[in-house]
Design a protein around this motif. Structure first.
Motif, PDB file in Angstrom:
ATOM      1  N   SER A 225      21.492  47.893 -44.949  1.00  0.00           N
ATOM      2  CA  SER A 225      20.856  48.158 -43.652  1.00  0.00           C
ATOM      3  C   SER A 225      20.253  46.889 -43.064  1.00  0.00           C
ATOM      4  CB  SER A 225      19.827  49.278 -43.733  1.00  0.00           C
ATOM      5  OG  SER A 225      19.160  49.239 -44.937  1.00  0.00           O
ATOM      6  N   ALA A 229      21.438  45.585 -39.475  1.00  0.00           N
ATOM      7  CA  ALA A 229      20.423  45.414 -38.435  1.00  0.00           C
ATOM      8  C   ALA A 229      20.486  43.999 -37.874  1.00  0.00           C
ATOM      9  CB  ALA A 229      19.034  45.701 -38.995  1.00  0.00           C
ATOM     10  N   SER A 233      21.807  43.885 -34.062  1.00  0.00           N
ATOM     11  CA  SER A 233      20.641  44.015 -33.191  1.00  0.00           C
ATOM     12  C   SER A 233      20.778  43.161 -31.939  1.00  0.00           C
ATOM     13  CB  SER A 233      19.365  43.646 -33.941  1.00  0.00           C
ATOM     14  OG  SER A 233      19.392  42.291 -34.285  1.00  0.00           O
ATOM     15  N   ARG A 374      15.555  46.395 -33.922  1.00  0.00           N
ATOM     16  CA  ARG A 374      16.295  46.994 -35.037  1.00  0.00           C
ATOM     17  C   ARG A 374      16.113  46.150 -36.282  1.00  0.00           C
ATOM     18  NH1 ARG A 374      22.336  49.110 -34.020  1.00  0.00           N
ATOM     19  NH2 ARG A 374      22.327  48.294 -31.919  1.00  0.00           N
ATOM     20  N   ASP A 375      16.225  44.847 -36.064  1.00  0.00           N
ATOM     21  CA  ASP A 375      16.090  43.892 -37.142  1.00  0.00           C
ATOM     22  C   ASP A 375      14.685  43.953 -37.735  1.00  0.00           C
ATOM     23  OD1 ASP A 375      17.222  41.895 -38.645  1.00  0.00           O
ATOM     24  OD2 ASP A 375      16.518  40.298 -37.331  1.00  0.00           O
ATOM     25  N   VAL A 378      13.908  47.405 -39.829  1.00  0.00           N
ATOM     26  CA  VAL A 378      14.515  47.604 -41.132  1.00  0.00           C
ATOM     27  C   VAL A 378      13.892  46.701 -42.180  1.00  0.00           C
ATOM     28  CG1 VAL A 378      16.417  45.954 -41.066  1.00  0.00           C
ATOM     29  CG2 VAL A 378      16.744  48.154 -42.162  1.00  0.00           C
TER      30      VAL A 378
END
Ligand code: HEM
Ligand code: HEM
Ligand SMILES: Cc1cc2nc3c(=O)[nH]c(=O)nc-3n(C[C@H](O)[C@H](O)[C@H](O)COP(=O)(O)O)c2cc1C
Length: 585
Positions: A225, A229, A233, A374-375, A378
């Motif tokens: 993940s 990400a 992202s 997003r980065d 996670v």
């Protein structure tokens, strides 16, 4: 931590060269590297590769700071001996290994030491008392507390330098765990590891991927993940990222028929270097996050497919590794971020020219990092790179002194400065409006890339293809100048996208994520498959448009339609971002 840093800081500047030469690992490529997580082989791959840190961050002053900081985080990877320039009172403390107590310890006893007042972990069968380490751990104390009283081998191995446990001073070795007492459960792979192993085992042959969206869909299943990400992202609400692709859908063709088209050839030259297709690999960081071969896979695939690769300043393979994989005469472009230390940039430029790169792409749209949520989500609290983020893992703000090497004050005056240093063609990457395109043209550079960094920087920066349209309307002479190359990248996923850009006057088109995804799936073979897909689509598109060579593509062959197409197919590009909310650990 601060105290230790202060001591390490006293490394004399005369030893900085030695330190920079001994940089050995690329910590940032190893993060949750789940290809073979948990095995020492993975750790060796993850941390054993040659680093370009000294190269990237080269220059006496910055190398000194970075080497010192790196030393702080990864003491085991740099030999520190008496007389090497450390302050006289520090060597003993820094190089002192763990204190060995005794005993064969049962797993159940280890389990009782699971608090901040007494914290034990097992790594490779050894039991460590890490209570003292909690406060100084560069990754923060919470991550260790999460694994307190358990076997932490699997989570520890892929993200730490192999010999760090032998040299870090705050560790106390309690003894060995009795293997017979370890419950089978504690060596169970994590849910994510299982998911990845299953997805990899179920991967079809590369030929089963019919288009680049298939590749993206599959890539999400096999990437950790963190890696997904990082790759996928984009900035803020990711509107620019989606618009990059969607804008192509508002351009429609005016195809011509009854031309003989059986022999269509999509070959061209980019900056006078031959390319079998009008596409190139846009430079993108950290290809090793997805596959251990990293950028080298892409170099080999590019040679075999006859396209040109742009190598990121933050590539996870060293220049030496890439040059070793390069075929004789294979053209390669190098992407540069201007370093706060101009000395470092100068020595990098000289190194790159000497190594045989064929052009420099200076990236100017990332003066500061975009907000990639997003980065961030996670990774959780402690997992953003300290150098990039400007704070260290324990929150001591040590890296404030560094806060990334990329210079936010990169400016137009740097262009002639670079032109003075290198004779290589210079391309400015990240132009986002017609005014700056004109300005770039006036500086005498050989070209520009209309790009918004794949939507990863400023959200609501326009789709590059729309800037190209505007350029075509307002400054056609600039596009028609044979000595000035206008490239575009961002959201290009179909052969027809490429053809539209070429109709409007682009000389070539860059693709970023598709090659990272293809590499993550099948390494070199995957990258080749992605190029082959583009080849099929470009050639077929040319034939159906009624042309047999790229110079027949003209602005009048496309027209702008100010509405969205009838329906939006469910491709991954238009999915709502997954936005994972929990850390995977
Ligand atoms: C001297 C110290 C360091 C320097 C100069 C440095 C520099 C960098 C740079 C330039 C990037 C690329 C960012 C991008 O282009 O998006 C990066 C990424 C990264 N670094 Fe570091 N790094 C350092 C230490 C570390 C350490 C000790 C770790 C953790 C063990 C780490 C973890 C990461 C991770 C996970 C990334 C990947 C992706 C991201 O967060 O964007 N770094 N680093
Ligand atoms: C037995 C001792 C140790 C344990 C159990 C341990 C455990 C961990 C864990 C679980 C993480 C994961 C953080 C995450 O999920 O992002 C981590 C990260 C990290 N550890 Fe350790 N660690 C230990 C020793 C060390 C030592 C001695 C160093 C010294 C260099 C170190 C440096 C780091 C760094 C720089 C990170 C950040 C990695 C990243 O987020 O990319 N660790 N550690
Ligand atoms: C994961 C990732 C890392 C990137 N790293 C860099 C980089 O180091 N330097 C750079 O100039 N551009 C970088 N880019 C931007 C690409 O060069 C390119 O502009 C962009 O990916 C094009 O958009 P696309 O991914 O939609 O094809 C990166 C893009 C991605 C997705």
């Amino acid at each position: 931590m601060a105290q230790r840093f202060a001591r390490l800081w006293r490394v004399s500047s005369s030893s900085s060269a030695t330190l920079s030469n001994t940089f050995r690992s690329r910590p940032w490529v190893s993060k949750r590297y789940l290809f073979d997580a948990g095995s020492s082989a993975a750790a060796a791959t993850a941390f054993g590769g040659k680093t370009k840190a000294a190269l990237i961050f080269g220059g006496a002053a910055s190398t000194f700071v970075l080497a010192t900081y790196y030393q702080l985080l990864h003491p085991g990877s740099l030999p520190i001996q008496e007389g090497n320039g450390l302050h006289p009172d520090s060597p003993q403390e820094v190089s002192a290994g763990p204190t060995v107590k005794t005993g064969l310890i049962s797993y159940s006893e280890v389990q009782t030491h699971n608090t901040a007042t007494s914290c034990w972990v097992i790594i490779n069968g050894e039991v460590y008392d890490v209570t003292e380490l909690l406060e100084t751990h560069p990754g923060g104390k919470h991550v260790i507390l999460k694994v307190a009283g358990t076997d932490a081998t699997r989570i520890f191995t892929p993200i730490h330098p192999p010999n760090v446990l032998d040299t870090w001073p705050d560790l106390v070795k309690v003894g060995r765990v009795d293997p017979d007492t370890i419950p089978a459960l504690s060596i169970e792979p994590s849910e994510e590891e299982k998911r990845i192993a299953e997805a990899r085992a179920a991967l079809p042959h590369p030929a089963a991927a019919l288009n680049l969206d298939d590749i993206e869909t599959l890539a999400e299943t096999v990437l950790s993940s963190t890696a997904w990400a990082y790759y996928s992202s984009a900035g803020d609400d990711e509107v620019t990222n989606r618009e990059n692709s969607a804008a192509y859908w508002r351009l429609w063709f005016r195809p011509r028929v009854l031309n003989k088209i059986s022999h269509a050839d999509a070959a061209t030259t980019l900056l006078s270097f031959p390319s079998s297709l009008p596409i190139f690999v846009a430079p993108a960081a950290l290809a090793r996050l997805g596959h251990p071969g990293g950028e080298v896979n892409i170099t080999k695939a590019s040679a075999k497919e006859g396209i040109i690769q742009g190598i990121s300043n933050n590539a996870s393979c060293s220049i030496e590794e890439i040059m070793e994989a390069r075929e004789p005469g294979q053209p390669l472009f190098f992407q540069l971020y201007m370093n706060r230390s101009r000395e470092a940039s100068e020595s990098l430029l000289r190194k790159v020219e000497k190594a045989g790169f064929n052009a420099i792409f200076l990236t100017v749209d990332a003066a500061v990092p975009g907000k990639r949520e997003r980065d961030q989500r996670v990774k959780g609290e402690f997992s953003v790179c300290p150098a990039v983020n400007g704070t260290d893992r324990a929150g001591n703000g040590v890296a404030q002194a560094i806060s990334g090497y990329q210079d936010p004050d990169v400016c137009w005056a740097d262009i002639p400065w670079i032109q003075n240093i290198t004779k290589l063609p210079l391309i400015i990457k990240g132009i986002q409006c017609v005014e700056d395109a004109e300005k770039a043209y006036e500086t005498g550079v050989q070209g520009i890339v209309l790009s918004n960094h794949g939507g990863r920087q400023l959200d609501f920066s326009p789709a590059p293809i729309t800037i190209l349209q505007e350029l075509r309307q307002r400054k056609p002479d600039l596009l028609d100048d044979k000595n000035f190359h206008v490239f575009v990248d961002g959201g290009v996923r179909r052969g027809t996208d490429v053809l539209k850009a070429l109709c409007l006057g682009a000389r070539g088109v860059g693709l970023g994520r598709p090659f990272l995804y293809a590499n993550s799936l099948w390494g070199e073979e995957g990258v080749r498959r992605a190029v082959q897909i583009m080849r099929e689509e470009i050639v077929t598109g040319m034939q159906l448009l009624g042309v047999t060579s790229l110079d027949q593509l003209k602005p009048e062959m496309v027209r702008y339609v100010d509405r969205d197409p009838v329906h939006v197919p469910p491709t991954p590009r238009f999915h709502t971002p997954r936005n994972p909310t929990t850390s995977q650990s």
